[in-house]
Design an enzyme around this catalytic site. Structure first.
Site, PDB file in Angstrom:
ATOM      1  N   HIS A  61      -7.416  -5.993  -0.728  1.00 20.06           N
ATOM      2  CA  HIS A  61      -6.190  -5.236  -0.464  1.00 20.06           C
ATOM      3  C   HIS A  61      -5.134  -6.024   0.304  1.00 20.06           C
ATOM      4  O   HIS A  61      -4.016  -5.540   0.480  1.00 20.06           O
ATOM      5  CB  HIS A  61      -6.565  -3.970   0.321  1.00 20.06           C
ATOM      6  N   ASP A  75      -9.304  -5.268  -5.113  1.00 20.98           N
ATOM      7  CA  ASP A  75      -8.451  -4.337  -4.378  1.00 20.98           C
ATOM      8  C   ASP A  75      -8.930  -2.898  -4.511  1.00 20.98           C
ATOM      9  O   ASP A  75      -9.358  -2.468  -5.590  1.00 20.98           O
ATOM     10  CB  ASP A  75      -7.025  -4.439  -4.925  1.00 20.98           C
ATOM     11  N   SER A 128       0.838  -1.192   0.000  1.00 20.11           N
ATOM     12  CA  SER A 128       0.000   0.000   0.000  1.00 20.11           C
ATOM     13  C   SER A 128       0.883   1.255   0.000  1.00 20.11           C
ATOM     14  O   SER A 128       1.724   1.393  -0.879  1.00 20.11           O
ATOM     15  CB  SER A 128      -0.973  -0.059   1.190  1.00 20.11           C
TER      16      SER A 128
END
Length: 301
Positions: free
Chosen positions: A280, A253, A113
């Site tokens: 995610h 995601d 991320s």
């Protein structure tokens, strides 16, 4: 949190100027095998949700987790403002950690991320010891991320986005109603497992307990970025990355294909794998497939 299923580890802190960075090493840094250094997301989260990567040590690959300054076991600075919390601060912290653990001559970066953007920025400077890069579930820029957030929000159940927008306009994003309206998005695009794994819950509550960094750099939620990162991205530096790069994302995601594709297109040696049943957090949602993909990449290095 106890990690009874993970290999033995050593924990400590390193000095970062007048502050401390907490770290955890699983495996033997003296083995001669370049360690995987795990750069967590947020910004302002903690290492906890990425602890399953310690499993790599079972095959002789050391793994280094750390908490970025501002959260977890590292120094908390709730009084500091936007001028302090910068990308350069976290890049300097990563460089300092590598030197302090004496692994700057040989390591692999895994960034998830926000950590993926940070790791890509680090890699673009072509540090001599970097052997490989994994960018997981990371948008290439926050402006592109926000474009896609608008698309994903429009697909939420009727009334949810309207509630979110109302609170965002009123500045009441700390309300219970806003928090409840966030839940459908998180359950669809952040973690599709029910209940959430304890590793993810641990990091989630760490952010909740000290949201200084998250609120300052990101904003009140994943999909409402109002902080200092809102105009930032790494597209311009991706062609400078000179190591084999593995790009990962989930089919559901929040980092949508549009936000991830530039990594594959702009990094000279990049391969992209999408996990069909993940959002995610593929390392939690499809652990066996994820482990296989990651270990094969590391063996190829």
């Amino acid at each position: 949190m106890k990690d009874m299923s993970l290999p033995p580890s050593a924990k400590g802190t390193v000095a970062f100027g007048e502050y401390k960075t907490w770290y955890r090493v699983t495996g033997d840094l003296g083995s001669g095998v370049p360690p995987v250094v795990v750069v967590h997301g947020g910004p302002g989260s903690t290492h906890d949700y990425l602890l399953p990567l310690a499993r790599l040590a079972e095959d002789g690959r050391p793994v280094v987790h750390y908490d970025q300054i501002g959260n977890g076991g590292s120094t908390h600075l709730p009084g500091r403002g936007p001028d302090f919390w910068t990308v350069d601060l976290f890049l300097a912290e990563l460089d300092n950690l590598l030197r302090s653990l004496d692994i700057a001559d040989g390591y692999v970066l895994y960034g998830q991320s926000w950590g993926g953007l940070l790791a890509a920025k680090h890699a673009a400077a072509r540090p001599r010891g970097l052997r490989g890069l994994v960018v997981a579930d990371s948008p290439v820029s926050y402006p592109l991320w926000l474009e896609e957030m608008a698309v994903l929000r429009s697909q939420l159940p009727p009334g949810v986005n309207e509630t979110l927008l109302r609170h965002e306009a009123a500045g009441t994003t700390s309300s219970e109603e806003y928090y409840e309206a966030m839940t459908p998005f998180y359950e669809k695009h952040v973690c599709r497992l029910k209940p959430w794994p304890r590793e993810y819950q641990a990091s989630f509550y760490e952010v909740y307990n000290d949201p200084t960094v998250y609120y300052t750099m990101n904003g009140p939620s994943e999909f409402h970025v109002t902080g200092t990162l809102r105009d930032w991205g790494v597209e311009d530096c991706l062609p400078d990355i000179a190591v084999p790069t593995l790009v990962l994302s989930g089919r559901h995601d929040e980092a949508t294909p549009k936000t991830v594709r530039p990594y594959q297109e702009l990094i000279p040696d990049a391969r992209w794998v999408i996990f069909e049943d993940s959002s995610h957090l593929p390392h939690l949602e499809e652990p066996e497939s994820f482990h296989q993909v990651l270990t094969e990449y590391l063996k190829d290095l």
